[in-house]
Scaffold this motif. Structure first.
Motif, PDB file in Angstrom:
ATOM      1  N   LEU A 139       0.875  -1.105  -0.102  1.00  6.17           N
ATOM      2  CA  LEU A 139       0.166   0.049  -0.065  1.00  6.17           C
ATOM      3  C   LEU A 139       0.837   1.205  -0.175  1.00  6.17           C
ATOM      4  CD1 LEU A 139      -3.033   1.248   0.113  1.00  6.17           C
ATOM      5  CD2 LEU A 139      -2.656   0.890   2.658  1.00  6.17           C
ATOM      6  N   GLU A 141       2.194   1.715  -3.526  1.00  5.60           N
ATOM      7  CA  GLU A 141       1.077   2.258  -4.653  1.00  5.60           C
ATOM      8  C   GLU A 141       0.723   3.812  -4.305  1.00  5.60           C
ATOM      9  OE1 GLU A 141      -0.570   0.777  -6.975  1.00  5.60           O
ATOM     10  OE2 GLU A 141       1.135  -0.612  -6.662  1.00  5.60           O
ATOM     11  N   ILE A 142       0.619   4.208  -2.968  1.00 10.16           N
ATOM     12  CA  ILE A 142       0.329   5.474  -2.791  1.00 10.16           C
ATOM     13  C   ILE A 142       1.692   6.351  -3.227  1.00 10.16           C
ATOM     14  CG2 ILE A 142       0.107   7.144  -0.836  1.00 10.16           C
ATOM     15  CD1 ILE A 142      -1.623   5.149   0.428  1.00 10.16           C
ATOM     16  N   LEU A 198      -8.731  10.094   0.947  1.00  9.90           N
ATOM     17  CA  LEU A 198      -8.224   9.706  -0.320  1.00  9.90           C
ATOM     18  C   LEU A 198      -8.837  10.437  -1.528  1.00  9.90           C
ATOM     19  CD1 LEU A 198      -5.818   8.291  -1.817  1.00  9.90           C
ATOM     20  CD2 LEU A 198      -7.375   6.320  -2.021  1.00  9.90           C
ATOM     21  N   TYR A 206      -7.886   2.310  -6.153  1.00 10.63           N
ATOM     22  CA  TYR A 206      -7.242   2.297  -4.707  1.00 10.63           C
ATOM     23  C   TYR A 206      -8.426   1.760  -3.798  1.00 10.63           C
ATOM     24  CZ  TYR A 206      -3.142   5.191  -5.362  1.00 10.63           C
ATOM     25  OH  TYR A 206      -1.840   5.516  -5.981  1.00 10.63           O
TER      26      TYR A 206
END
Length: 364
Positions: free
Chosen positions: A41, A44-45, A126, A257
């Motif tokens: 995670l 990916e962010i 997000l 996401y």
């Protein structure tokens, strides 16, 4: 009255210790899974950090990484303790650590639950971060010569082609900004002069970048004068399907996401529900059962194990009183020395030497 009291024989205690030893090693594996999910995670962010306005989104993956590392450490220790609990003599070495270990396991289990809930609650933060970040990226799309922004054009183009999206909310976002740099405009051309005089001197057109084009469209991409039906042959803006992506990039990234966060959150929640709660419950039963055996003195006798020694209300009341009275035991009232209402205990002449000087009555 104890809550969920269970009677254990020596064989049952040994079996419970063996099961907990296995579960602790399984928990080490799940700790590695939590660590891997947190790293995934986080990566990916970080891939699209330029498109995010909020830099605090790394809190959730950082927490999962920390929880995964703590899980490996705690469960390795717990496996050793549970393995030694089969032998009562070895258990005596860990007796003082059993209660702190149980408390640490409780708080660690609570942290896993918090991590799972944070994965589900992260969606709103997000989305707002993506919306603001994408709007800024589109606004600075033309600034290829500005330090710190020179790679935004490439980032946005790759994003729109990879996720098959256009603009932040939809393709009309490109109509509201000047996304063509002045260095590529002929300022002497009458069309450029006319368009730049419309809104704040900006060159605004109903056009989109090439990365918004749908390669599956049967006709060449119409990226200039998208809303002008008369500018193209056999083209109706209101009726005909456009050959640019209709979906906004904020929606596309949120769908991407959201799948990741739901998968991570569900995995963490299952680990908490079926694995960590089992370890916590078993460790508490083992700790109370072994303590009662040591009180009885007969190492082969039956013993009771429970989750709470008193009822839930009594436990909550006693803990509240402990917290409430915490620190009062060492607090000294400075006015007590001068209070005339304080009774001084009467003492004999022989006991006067054992009392503090201020409590010895004056003699004439």
């Amino acid at each position: 009255m104890a809550v969920l009291k269970v009677k254990f024989t020596k064989s049952k205690r040994d079996k419970l210790a063996q099961v907990l030893w296995i579960l602790n090693w399984v928990s080490v594996v799940t700790g590695i899974i939590l660590l891997s999910l947190g790293l995934f995670l986080k990566v990916e962010i970080a891939k699209r950090q330029e498109l995010l306005s909020d830099r605090q989104l790394q809190v959730v993956p950082d927490m999962l990484i920390a929880v995964g590392l703590i899980a490996c450490i705690i469960n390795l220790l717990g496996g050793k303790i549970c393995h030694d609990c089969v032998d009562t003599a070895k258990y005596l070495r860990w007796k003082l650590l059993m209660l702190p270990y149980t408390i640490c396991t409780f708080f660690f289990t609570f942290c896993i639950l918090v991590g799972a809930l944070m994965c589900y609650n992260m969606r709103g933060q997000l989305e707002s971060s993506l919306l603001a970040g994408l709007n800024d990226a589109i606004r600075y799309y033309k600034d290829t010569d500005t330090p710190g922004r020179c790679f935004l054009k490439r980032t946005v183009d790759v994003l729109q082609m990879q996720f098959q999206c256009c603009g932040s909310v939809d393709f009309r976002d490109w109509f509201q900004i000047q996304w063509i740099s002045n260095r590529y405009l002929d300022m002497s051309h009458k069309e450029v002069v006319r368009l730049r005089s419309n809104v704040e001197g900006k060159y605004l057109v109903d056009a989109v970048p090439f990365s918004c084009c749908n390669p599956s469209s049967p006709r060449p991409c119409i990226q200039q004068q998208v809303t002008n039906s008369s500018a193209h042959f056999n083209y109706d803006y209101q009726r005909e399907e456009l050959n640019v992506w209709r979906r906004g990039c904020c929606q596309a990234l949120m769908e991407y996401y959201s799948q990741i966060l739901q998968s991570v959150g569900l995995t963490v929640l299952l680990i908490w529900l079926f694995e960590q709660l089992s370890v916590l419950t078993g460790v508490r039963y083992l700790q109370t059962a072994m303590d009662n055996v040591l009180r009885n003195g007969d190492l082969d006798s039956e013993s009771d194990g429970w989750l709470l020694e008193n009822s839930l209300a009594e436990t909550a009341r006693s803990n509240f009183n402990i917290i409430k009275n915490l620190g009062k035991c060492n607090r000294v009232d400075a006015t007590d020395d001068d209070d005339p209402n304080i009774d001084v205990p009467r003492t004999s002449q022989g006991d006067a030497g054992n009392l503090p000087a201020k409590l010895i009555p004056a003699t004439s």
